[in-house]
Design an enzyme around this catalytic site. Structure first.
Site, mmCIF file in Angstrom:
data_model
loop_
_atom_site.group_PDB
_atom_site.id
_atom_site.type_symbol
_atom_site.label_atom_id
_atom_site.label_comp_id
_atom_site.label_asym_id
_atom_site.label_seq_id
_atom_site.Cartn_x
_atom_site.Cartn_y
_atom_site.Cartn_z
ATOM 1 C CE LYS A 42 -3.024 -2.665 2.949
ATOM 2 N NZ LYS A 42 -3.297 -2.959 4.368
ATOM 3 N N GLY A 43 2.115 1.097 0.366
ATOM 4 C CA GLY A 43 2.971 2.257 0.624
ATOM 5 C C GLY A 43 3.161 3.199 -0.547
ATOM 6 C CD GLU A 98 8.302 -0.337 -2.419
ATOM 7 O OE1 GLU A 98 7.303 0.280 -2.034
ATOM 8 O OE2 GLU A 98 8.585 -1.459 -1.985
ATOM 9 C CG ASP A 99 6.696 2.616 0.677
ATOM 10 O OD1 ASP A 99 7.478 1.766 0.185
ATOM 11 O OD2 ASP A 99 5.952 2.349 1.643
ATOM 12 C CG ASP A 102 15.309 -0.995 5.493
ATOM 13 O OD1 ASP A 102 16.493 -0.653 5.566
ATOM 14 O OD2 ASP A 102 14.672 -1.463 6.471
ATOM 15 C CE LYS A 130 14.149 3.435 6.590
ATOM 16 N NZ LYS A 130 13.682 2.518 7.651
ATOM 17 C CG PHE A 151 9.984 2.760 11.543
ATOM 18 C CD1 PHE A 151 9.934 1.662 10.686
ATOM 19 C CD2 PHE A 151 8.801 3.347 11.942
ATOM 20 C CE1 PHE A 151 8.717 1.170 10.254
ATOM 21 C CE2 PHE A 151 7.576 2.860 11.507
ATOM 22 C CZ PHE A 151 7.543 1.771 10.658
ATOM 23 C CG ASP A 158 2.640 0.530 7.620
ATOM 24 O OD1 ASP A 158 3.562 0.418 6.770
ATOM 25 O OD2 ASP A 158 2.420 -0.352 8.471
ATOM 26 N NE ARG A 164 -0.661 1.492 4.758
ATOM 27 C CZ ARG A 164 0.441 0.768 4.602
ATOM 28 N NH1 ARG A 164 1.483 1.285 3.991
ATOM 29 N NH2 ARG A 164 0.512 -0.468 5.033
HETATM 30 P P1 IMP Z 1 12.919 -3.766 2.039
HETATM 31 O O1 IMP Z 1 12.363 -4.998 1.416
HETATM 32 O O2 IMP Z 1 13.701 -4.046 3.287
HETATM 33 O O3 IMP Z 1 13.684 -2.897 1.073
HETATM 34 O O4 IMP Z 1 11.733 -2.939 2.616
HETATM 35 C C1 IMP Z 1 10.794 -2.368 1.845
HETATM 36 C C2 IMP Z 1 9.468 -2.277 2.567
HETATM 37 O O5 IMP Z 1 9.606 -2.246 3.999
HETATM 38 C C3 IMP Z 1 8.817 -0.972 2.191
HETATM 39 O O6 IMP Z 1 8.025 -1.108 1.048
HETATM 40 C C4 IMP Z 1 8.016 -0.644 3.425
HETATM 41 O O7 IMP Z 1 6.741 -1.250 3.351
HETATM 42 C C5 IMP Z 1 8.772 -1.273 4.569
HETATM 43 N N1 IMP Z 1 9.611 -0.264 5.267
HETATM 44 C C6 IMP Z 1 10.965 -0.174 5.250
HETATM 45 N N2 IMP Z 1 11.385 0.864 5.984
HETATM 46 C C7 IMP Z 1 10.269 1.463 6.468
HETATM 47 C C8 IMP Z 1 10.040 2.621 7.316
HETATM 48 O O8 IMP Z 1 10.967 3.334 7.762
HETATM 49 N N3 IMP Z 1 8.748 2.917 7.587
HETATM 50 C C9 IMP Z 1 7.701 2.185 7.117
HETATM 51 N N4 IMP Z 1 7.865 1.108 6.333
HETATM 52 C C10 IMP Z 1 9.132 0.743 6.017
HETATM 53 MG MG MG Z 2 4.976 -1.480 5.099
#
Ligand code: IMP
Ligand code: MG
Length: 184
Positions: A42-43, A98-99, A102, A130, A151, A158, A164
């Site tokens: 949803k992000g 994408e939002d 990480d 990040k 975070f 969210d 959101r």
């Molecule tokens: P990744 O797979 O670790 O790159 O993470 C991506 C997903 O983790 C994002 O699409 C978010 O839904 C969630 N996420 C990562 N960091 C944050 C944050 O700081 N706040 C909220 N959601 C996060």
């Molecule tokens: Mg999330």
């Protein structure tokens, strides 16, 4: 909300300007082509809505729901597709919206998955990155802001599925979550 917002990291105004810049860059890069904007729900919803308004080549929308398991503050290491694409992406120019990136797990998995379906190209556009959190290599084509490894919440992101809708990006103070107080 005041106490819950520990720090406003990126204001509504800053997001608006950055989104416009990204949209203009994308329009240049894709000149003469059509784009399938693929929102990761949803992000990605707020960002894709705003970004798409600034793209002036023909655009289609599609949506996927992808989840890493659990509801914790840190991504948990497994990816699950909850809602897949509605259409074939064969020979299409797919731009994933994408939002935040990480660890890179979600997009690393998703890109591999989508490449198997024969798109003309796949690129990634994220509002936030990040870089310190990266554990899986991915090439990101468009980045709004690189942020420290904190975070963050708002503008699609969210905190336990809430907030959101907040129009800016902030670092929360979990002890001051308004949901945990008595009703007002
Ligand atoms: P990744 O797979 O670790 O790159 O993470 C991506 C997903 O983790 C994002 O699409 C978010 O839904 C969630 N996420 C990562 N960091 C944050 C944050 O700081 N706040 C909220 N959601 C996060
Ligand atoms: Mg999330």
């Amino acid at each position: 909300m005041e106490k819950f917002v520990k720090e406003v990291l990126i204001s509504e105004e800053e997001i608006r300007e950055k989104t416009k810049e990204l949209g203009q860059q994308i329009s240049k890069d894709y000149e003469g082509k059509d784009i399938l904007l693929l929102c990761i729900l949803k992000g990605g919803i707020m960002f894709m809505t705003e970004l798409s308004k600034h793209i002036d080549v023909p655009v289609e929308f599609d949506f996927m729901v992808v989840s890493s398991y659990g509801n914790e503050l840190k991504s948990s290491g497994e990816v699950k597709i909850i809602k897949d694409l509605d259409q074939s992406i064969k020979d299409k120019h797919v731009l994933i919206v994408e939002d935040i990136i990480d660890t890179g797990l979600t997009l690393n998995y998703l890109c591999d998955y989508l490449k198997g379906r024969g798109p003309a190209s796949i690129k990634i556009c994220t509002l936030l990155d990040k870089p310190e959190g990266r554990e899986n290599p991915i090439e990101v084509d468009y980045i709004g802001y690189s942020i420290p490894n904190k975070f963050v919440v708002g503008y699609g992101l969210d905190f336990e599925e809430y907030y959101r809708n907040v129009p800016y990006i902030f670092v929360p103070n979990p002890e001051e979550d308004p949901r945990k107080r008595g009703s007002k």
